[in-house]
Write an enzyme that holds these catalytic residues in place. Structure first.
Site, PDB file in Angstrom:
ATOM      1  N   PRO A 131     -61.651  61.032  32.169  1.00  0.00           N
ATOM      2  CG  PRO A 131     -61.021  62.774  33.616  1.00  0.00           C
ATOM      3  CD  PRO A 131     -61.825  62.494  32.361  1.00  0.00           C
ATOM      4  N   GLY A 132     -62.676  59.580  34.342  1.00  0.00           N
ATOM      5  CA  GLY A 132     -63.272  58.657  35.280  1.00  0.00           C
ATOM      6  C   GLY A 132     -64.051  59.234  36.438  1.00  0.00           C
ATOM      7  N   GLY A 133     -64.188  60.548  36.514  1.00  0.00           N
ATOM      8  CA  GLY A 133     -64.959  61.129  37.611  1.00  0.00           C
ATOM      9  C   GLY A 133     -66.410  60.679  37.607  1.00  0.00           C
ATOM     10  CE  LYS A 134     -69.615  64.170  33.387  1.00  0.00           C
ATOM     11  NZ  LYS A 134     -68.245  64.755  33.394  1.00  0.00           N
ATOM     12  CB  CYS A 170     -68.178  70.783  29.516  1.00  0.00           C
ATOM     13  SG  CYS A 170     -66.727  70.274  28.570  1.00  0.00           S
ATOM     14  CB  ALA A 213     -65.466  56.173  30.727  1.00  0.00           C
ATOM     15  CG  ASP A 262     -61.891  57.213  26.611  1.00  0.00           C
ATOM     16  OD1 ASP A 262     -62.618  58.088  27.134  1.00  0.00           O
ATOM     17  OD2 ASP A 262     -60.994  57.488  25.790  1.00  0.00           O
TER      18      ASP A 262
END
Length: 474
Positions: free
Chosen positions: A285-288, A398, A283, A303
């Site tokens: 750094p947490g943007g999603k 990505c 997870a 994580d």
């Protein structure tokens, strides 16, 4: 050409000769004040060596607080110059090598590694940065005299870079964008996308990525406040931005976070998550994670890295969002009950982010892609174990390489009859239907949305390369 660095007027100067360290470069504690501009060039050559020869991440080296000691010892203005040199030297590495070869009477000796980096640092300034040519040449010669391995080449460096300065109008042009890709990467992309599409992707890599923000609410309002535009998926795009994002309106209040428009798409494939138990695996750094929370889900973020989880918690705190957090290995994770929705944004080669991280082609290789594909396949199997019947699982990363995307999903579905593809419909991504494959997966590439303009020109378009497949347990 890319945006140029602030003009520097470092002249020939004079000063005491600096003894090179045991690695042949400037000692880490060297002060640039001994000769204006020399410290920055020495550090740039040293960091370029660390990236190319030791395959060290540029992000770690160029961090103002935890980066390379030589970089941290520089004044902020010199740090900015070093960053500009490194990023341009990596983006245009093939073009720079070709230009230098045209100015050499004979090839550089194969073992003269330090010499090559000094030449690339000097040539980068002459061809792609707003630095006086005379300073770039003189300080490259001075850098060679500092380095015991390159002192005997000082005269050659002077001659080559002066010739490059005279002929730069002809030599600075990019013959093909693909010349700036290592052969291994170009070959893999040509196999996946064809030569023409690979050239377009390579051209997009020559332009720094814009700054994209995911906002908690009111994208039109924030676009107006920040002088940006709203993309079809709701991302607010600011174009090129060089200042600290922490100074922008809304950061301290937790109204948005930095996230490429393509990276914001996988979490949107779940739709409304109200009343559902959701897991965000890998997870940080947490943007999603933040997106899943805002979609209404009761989110558990997992994580394996404790430090990265601290960063995730800090980001969620700034955004005033809450999630259950778990530090641990996915293979050992046993939740109280299965999840209705799972996002697995798996670790990958990051070849889709080369616009932002031009060191990636030089710190990764085909062997690592193979190893990462194995990790991704294992993680996907573990993620499926946690999914409730009827639940949705989105697998994403990505990478531009199908070995880390399409091939992983195809092999997984062939082995798991209880799992099926849940194709994404065009009406679920209005305005971005172009990113859907025939199978209903998501596949973005940097040349999309105006990201493949003339090589090196400014652009407010483009997307990171991303792959996502939505799967379902039947």
């Amino acid at each position: 050409m890319p945006a140029k660095a602030p003009r520097r007027d470092d002249g020939p100067g004079s000063g005491p000769r600096i003894a090179a360290g045991p690695d042949g470069f400037v000692p880490d504690g060297y002060s640039a004040g001994d000769r204006p501009g020399l410290g920055a060039r020495l550090v740039a050559a040293k960091l370029l060596s660390a990236i190319i020869d030791a395959r060290t991440s540029a992000d770690g080296l160029l961090d103002a607080s935890g980066g390379h000691p030589g970089f941290r010892a520089l004044e902020s203005r010199d740090q900015g110059l070093v960053k500009a040199i490194i990023l341009s030297a990596l983006r245009f590495r093939g073009t720079i090598a070709r230009a230098l070869d045209a100015c050499l009477d004979r090839p550089v000796p194969p073992n003269a590694v330090a010499l090559k980096h000094i030449l690339h640092v000097g040539a980068t300034q002459i061809l792609f940065l707003d630095v006086p040519d005379s300073a770039a040449v003189d300080l490259a010669v001075a850098a060679a005299n500092v380095d015991s391995r390159s002192q005997r080449f000082a005269g050659m460096i002077n001659a080559v870079l002066r010739r490059l300065s005279r002929e730069k109008e002809a030599l600075a042009s990019v013959a093909t964008a693909t010349e700036n890709m290592p052969e291994w990467l170009a070959a893999r992309l040509v196999a996946a996308y064809g030569a023409e599409r690979t050239e377009a992707i390579a051209r997009a890599h020559l332009t720094p990525a814009p700054l994209d923000l995911t906002v908690k609410r009111d994208p039109e309002g924030w676009a107006e406040t920040l002088s940006g535009t709203v993309l079809a998926n709701g991302t607010v795009r600011l174009g090129s931005f060089d200042g600290p994002v922490t100074a922008l309106a809304g950061f301290a209040e937790g109204e948005w976070w930095v996230q490429d428009a393509a990276a914001a798409l996988p979490a949107r494939l779940f739709g409304d998550l109200s009343g559902k138990r959701v897991a965000d695996l890998c997870a940080a750094p947490g943007g999603k994670t933040a997106q899943l929370i805002l979609a209404g889900g009761a989110v558990t973020a997992l994580d394996i890295n404790a430090n990265r989880m601290k960063r995730l918690k800090g980001n969620l705190a700034r955004l005033s969002l809450e999630a259950e957090t778990v530090v641990g290995d996915l293979a050992a994770f046993v939740p109280a009950e299965p999840f209705d929705a799972i996002l697995l944004d798996a670790p990958c080669s990051s070849t889709g982010t080369i616009r932002r991280h031009p060191d990636v082609p030089y710190t990764k290789d085909p062997d690592e892609i193979g190893k990462l594909a194995g990790v991704q396949a294992r993680l996907l199997g573990e993620a499926a174990r946690l999914l409730a019947p009827g639940g949705r699982l989105v697998f994403s990363n990505c990478s531009l390489d199908p070995a880390e995307g399409e091939a992983i999903v195809a092999a997984f579905l062939a082995e798991r009859p209880e799992m099926v593809r849940d194709p994404v419909r065009p009406d679920e991504l209005p305005g971005m239907e172009f990113a859907l494959t025939a199978e209903g997966d998501l596949r973005t590439t940097p040349d999309m949305m105006g990201g493949a303009g003339p090589a090196g020109t400014a652009s407010t378009g483009g997307l990171d390369g991303f792959y996502a497949a939505r799967l379902k347990r039947i």
